[in-house]
Design a protein around this motif. Structure first.
Motif, PDB file in Angstrom:
ATOM      1  N   ILE A 175      67.582 -25.433 -67.694  1.00  0.00           N
ATOM      2  CA  ILE A 175      67.150 -26.724 -67.187  1.00  0.00           C
ATOM      3  C   ILE A 175      66.579 -27.528 -68.343  1.00  0.00           C
ATOM      4  N   GLU A 176      66.953 -28.791 -68.410  1.00  0.00           N
ATOM      5  CA  GLU A 176      66.456 -29.663 -69.466  1.00  0.00           C
ATOM      6  C   GLU A 176      65.290 -30.475 -68.935  1.00  0.00           C
ATOM      7  N   LEU A 177      64.154 -30.326 -69.555  1.00  0.00           N
ATOM      8  CA  LEU A 177      62.965 -31.060 -69.144  1.00  0.00           C
ATOM      9  C   LEU A 177      62.672 -32.155 -70.157  1.00  0.00           C
ATOM     10  N   ILE A 178      62.281 -33.314 -69.642  1.00  0.00           N
ATOM     11  CA  ILE A 178      61.932 -34.416 -70.534  1.00  0.00           C
ATOM     12  C   ILE A 178      60.596 -35.002 -70.112  1.00  0.00           C
ATOM     13  N   GLY A 179      59.947 -35.689 -71.040  1.00  0.00           N
ATOM     14  CA  GLY A 179      58.715 -36.404 -70.728  1.00  0.00           C
ATOM     15  C   GLY A 179      57.648 -35.516 -70.131  1.00  0.00           C
ATOM     16  N   LEU A 180      57.019 -36.031 -69.060  1.00  0.00           N
ATOM     17  CA  LEU A 180      55.902 -35.323 -68.429  1.00  0.00           C
ATOM     18  C   LEU A 180      56.340 -34.051 -67.727  1.00  0.00           C
ATOM     19  N   GLU A 181      57.646 -33.890 -67.496  1.00  0.00           N
ATOM     20  CA  GLU A 181      58.118 -32.649 -66.879  1.00  0.00           C
ATOM     21  C   GLU A 181      57.755 -31.432 -67.726  1.00  0.00           C
ATOM     22  N   ARG A 182      57.653 -31.632 -69.029  1.00  0.00           N
ATOM     23  CA  ARG A 182      57.373 -30.494 -69.914  1.00  0.00           C
ATOM     24  C   ARG A 182      56.006 -29.879 -69.638  1.00  0.00           C
ATOM     25  N   ASP A 183      55.120 -30.643 -68.993  1.00  0.00           N
ATOM     26  CA  ASP A 183      53.815 -30.087 -68.641  1.00  0.00           C
ATOM     27  C   ASP A 183      53.947 -28.904 -67.685  1.00  0.00           C
ATOM     28  N   SER A 184      55.068 -28.837 -66.965  1.00  0.00           N
ATOM     29  CA  SER A 184      55.267 -27.778 -65.971  1.00  0.00           C
ATOM     30  C   SER A 184      56.106 -26.626 -66.488  1.00  0.00           C
ATOM     31  N   LEU A 185      56.503 -26.675 -67.758  1.00  0.00           N
ATOM     32  CA  LEU A 185      57.435 -25.684 -68.293  1.00  0.00           C
ATOM     33  C   LEU A 185      57.009 -24.240 -68.062  1.00  0.00           C
ATOM     34  N   PRO A 186      55.745 -23.848 -68.299  1.00  0.00           N
ATOM     35  CA  PRO A 186      55.390 -22.434 -68.115  1.00  0.00           C
ATOM     36  C   PRO A 186      55.596 -21.939 -66.683  1.00  0.00           C
ATOM     37  N   LEU A 187      55.599 -22.841 -65.715  1.00  0.00           N
ATOM     38  CA  LEU A 187      55.699 -22.438 -64.313  1.00  0.00           C
ATOM     39  C   LEU A 187      57.133 -22.373 -63.806  1.00  0.00           C
ATOM     40  N   LEU A 188      58.046 -23.021 -64.507  1.00  0.00           N
ATOM     41  CA  LEU A 188      59.373 -23.235 -63.940  1.00  0.00           C
ATOM     42  C   LEU A 188      60.350 -22.099 -64.165  1.00  0.00           C
ATOM     43  N   ASP A 189      60.026 -21.173 -65.051  1.00  0.00           N
ATOM     44  CA  ASP A 189      60.891 -20.018 -65.245  1.00  0.00           C
ATOM     45  C   ASP A 189      60.357 -18.788 -64.527  1.00  0.00           C
ATOM     46  N   ALA A 190      59.231 -18.960 -63.825  1.00  0.00           N
ATOM     47  CA  ALA A 190      58.638 -17.856 -63.066  1.00  0.00           C
ATOM     48  C   ALA A 190      58.937 -18.045 -61.586  1.00  0.00           C
ATOM     49  N   PRO A 191      58.899 -16.959 -60.814  1.00  0.00           N
ATOM     50  CA  PRO A 191      59.114 -17.094 -59.368  1.00  0.00           C
ATOM     51  C   PRO A 191      58.068 -17.997 -58.732  1.00  0.00           C
ATOM     52  N   LEU A 192      58.399 -18.548 -57.573  1.00  0.00           N
ATOM     53  CA  LEU A 192      57.429 -19.346 -56.846  1.00  0.00           C
ATOM     54  C   LEU A 192      56.188 -18.506 -56.552  1.00  0.00           C
ATOM     55  N   THR A 193      55.035 -19.114 -56.660  1.00  0.00           N
ATOM     56  CA  THR A 193      53.791 -18.383 -56.469  1.00  0.00           C
ATOM     57  C   THR A 193      52.796 -19.222 -55.691  1.00  0.00           C
ATOM     58  N   THR A 194      51.927 -18.524 -54.960  1.00  0.00           N
ATOM     59  CA  THR A 194      50.844 -19.205 -54.240  1.00  0.00           C
ATOM     60  C   THR A 194      49.578 -19.284 -55.085  1.00  0.00           C
ATOM     61  N   ALA A 195      49.661 -18.850 -56.327  1.00  0.00           N
ATOM     62  CA  ALA A 195      48.468 -18.771 -57.178  1.00  0.00           C
ATOM     63  C   ALA A 195      47.834 -20.133 -57.438  1.00  0.00           C
ATOM     64  N   ARG A 196      48.622 -21.198 -57.305  1.00  0.00           N
ATOM     65  CA  ARG A 196      48.088 -22.520 -57.594  1.00  0.00           C
ATOM     66  C   ARG A 196      47.543 -23.219 -56.354  1.00  0.00           C
ATOM     67  N   ILE A 197      47.451 -22.480 -55.265  1.00  0.00           N
ATOM     68  CA  ILE A 197      46.849 -23.028 -54.050  1.00  0.00           C
ATOM     69  C   ILE A 197      45.360 -22.686 -54.050  1.00  0.00           C
ATOM     70  N   GLY A 198      44.524 -23.662 -53.813  1.00  0.00           N
ATOM     71  CA  GLY A 198      43.082 -23.424 -53.742  1.00  0.00           C
ATOM     72  C   GLY A 198      42.349 -23.569 -55.053  1.00  0.00           C
ATOM     73  N   GLY A 199      43.038 -24.032 -56.094  1.00  0.00           N
ATOM     74  CA  GLY A 199      42.386 -24.181 -57.390  1.00  0.00           C
ATOM     75  C   GLY A 199      41.512 -25.412 -57.500  1.00  0.00           C
ATOM     76  N   GLY A 200      41.470 -26.231 -56.457  1.00  0.00           N
ATOM     77  CA  GLY A 200      40.711 -27.474 -56.538  1.00  0.00           C
ATOM     78  C   GLY A 200      39.289 -27.393 -56.038  1.00  0.00           C
ATOM     79  N   ARG A 201      38.788 -26.205 -55.847  1.00  0.00           N
ATOM     80  CA  ARG A 201      37.409 -26.083 -55.355  1.00  0.00           C
ATOM     81  C   ARG A 201      36.399 -26.725 -56.297  1.00  0.00           C
ATOM     82  N   SER A 202      36.755 -26.804 -57.576  1.00  0.00           N
ATOM     83  CA  SER A 202      35.832 -27.372 -58.565  1.00  0.00           C
ATOM     84  C   SER A 202      35.545 -28.846 -58.328  1.00  0.00           C
ATOM     85  N   VAL A 203      36.402 -29.524 -57.561  1.00  0.00           N
ATOM     86  CA  VAL A 203      36.192 -30.958 -57.324  1.00  0.00           C
ATOM     87  C   VAL A 203      35.670 -31.231 -55.916  1.00  0.00           C
ATOM     88  N   ASP A 204      35.305 -30.193 -55.175  1.00  0.00           N
ATOM     89  CA  ASP A 204      34.824 -30.384 -53.806  1.00  0.00           C
ATOM     90  C   ASP A 204      33.671 -31.377 -53.736  1.00  0.00           C
TER      91      ASP A 204
END
Length: 265
Positions: free
Chosen positions: A217-246
């Motif tokens: 997959i070719e990523l350009i621009g701001l898409e590259r910010d997601s590169l580490p996540l896009l070759d890994a399986p889907l994960t729920t690990a990024r759900i609930g990380g916003g508690r710091s801004v409650d």
């Protein structure tokens, strides 16, 4: 009226940045009848330019140039679809999915410009979006970080404002042409979510949508910010990380979260 001018075969994804649109591209690009490439930014620019022409010039199109309003619309529609639709030219039954996140700003305009196009509003828990935004180093022309990537309250307001525009567009365009999809549902129940999306697009489910590991997959621009996540399986690990801004959640943001089905203590 040509199918191109109608928007037949064109689908626009949109939502607040950091809501999972590039993940959706990763999934949809595996389908044999879908082309989902990188962000272009063109739909927003052209839809807004069309509205500006219509608002500012009005009847002058007809009086001075012999162009009726419908002809102006069709011309602008064919400009947009011609610029982004090359990958599906000559392929009946294939869809072009354009996933620039800020398409959400122009969903209503695009709905009028392309009366047969379809739309997918991607939403994600605003607290998780804000936490992700605050990890970005996005700066304006003056070199200063944008408020929505440097201040928790501003990040939450940014999310709330954009989701509000999306919800308004859902009502204006109509449920038959707009689907709302939650990031959390995609990563928790990917097959069910992707099947529902493909059904909305009148396509059959294909296992290749979920089996994307190792697919280039070719990523350009701001898409590259997601590169580490896009070759890994889907994960729920990024759900609930916003508690710091409650602590920065306002009454308006809390109401929006609840309205979208997110639990708020």
């Amino acid at each position: 009226m040509s199918e191109t001018a109608n928007g037949t075969g064109f689908v626009f994804l949109g939502g607040c940045p950091r809501s999972g649109l590039t993940v959706m591209r990763r999934l949809l690009a595996g389908h044999s009848r879908i082309h989902c490439g990188p962000d272009t930014g063109l739909p927003v620019a052209i839809a807004m330019q069309w509205e500006n022409f219509t608002t500012q010039l009005g009847d002058l199109h007809r009086q001075d140039f012999g162009l009726e309003a419908e002809q102006v619309r069709a011309n602008m529609a064919e400009l947009l679809t011609g610029l982004i639709g090359e990958p599906i030219q000559g392929q009946p039954g294939h869809l072009l999915v354009e996933k620039t996140s800020l398409n959400i700003l122009a969903f209503e305009r695009l709905g009028r410009l392309l009366p047969q196009a379809r739309f997918v509003h991607i939403v994600r828990d605003g607290r998780d979006v804000a936490a992700s935004l605050l990890q970005r180093d996005w700066r304006g022309p003056d070199g200063r970080p944008f408020a929505h990537v440097s201040d928790p309250a501003a990040a939450l307001k940014y999310w709330c404002d954009l989701t509000g525009i999306g919800l308004q567009a859902e009502t204006a365009i109509g449920s038959g042409r707009v689907l709302r999809l939650r990031y959390e549902d995609v990563v928790k129940k990917p097959k069910r979510s992707v099947t529902a999306l493909l059904r909305f697009l009148e396509l059959e489910y294909e296992p290749t949508t979920l089996n994307y590991a190792g697919r280039a997959i070719e990523l350009i621009g701001l898409e590259r910010d997601s590169l580490p996540l896009l070759d890994a399986p889907l994960t729920t690990a990024r759900i609930g990380g916003g508690r710091s801004v409650d602590g920065a959640v306002s009454a308006v943001v809390r109401e929006r979260l609840r309205g979208l089905g997110y639990r708020v203590d």
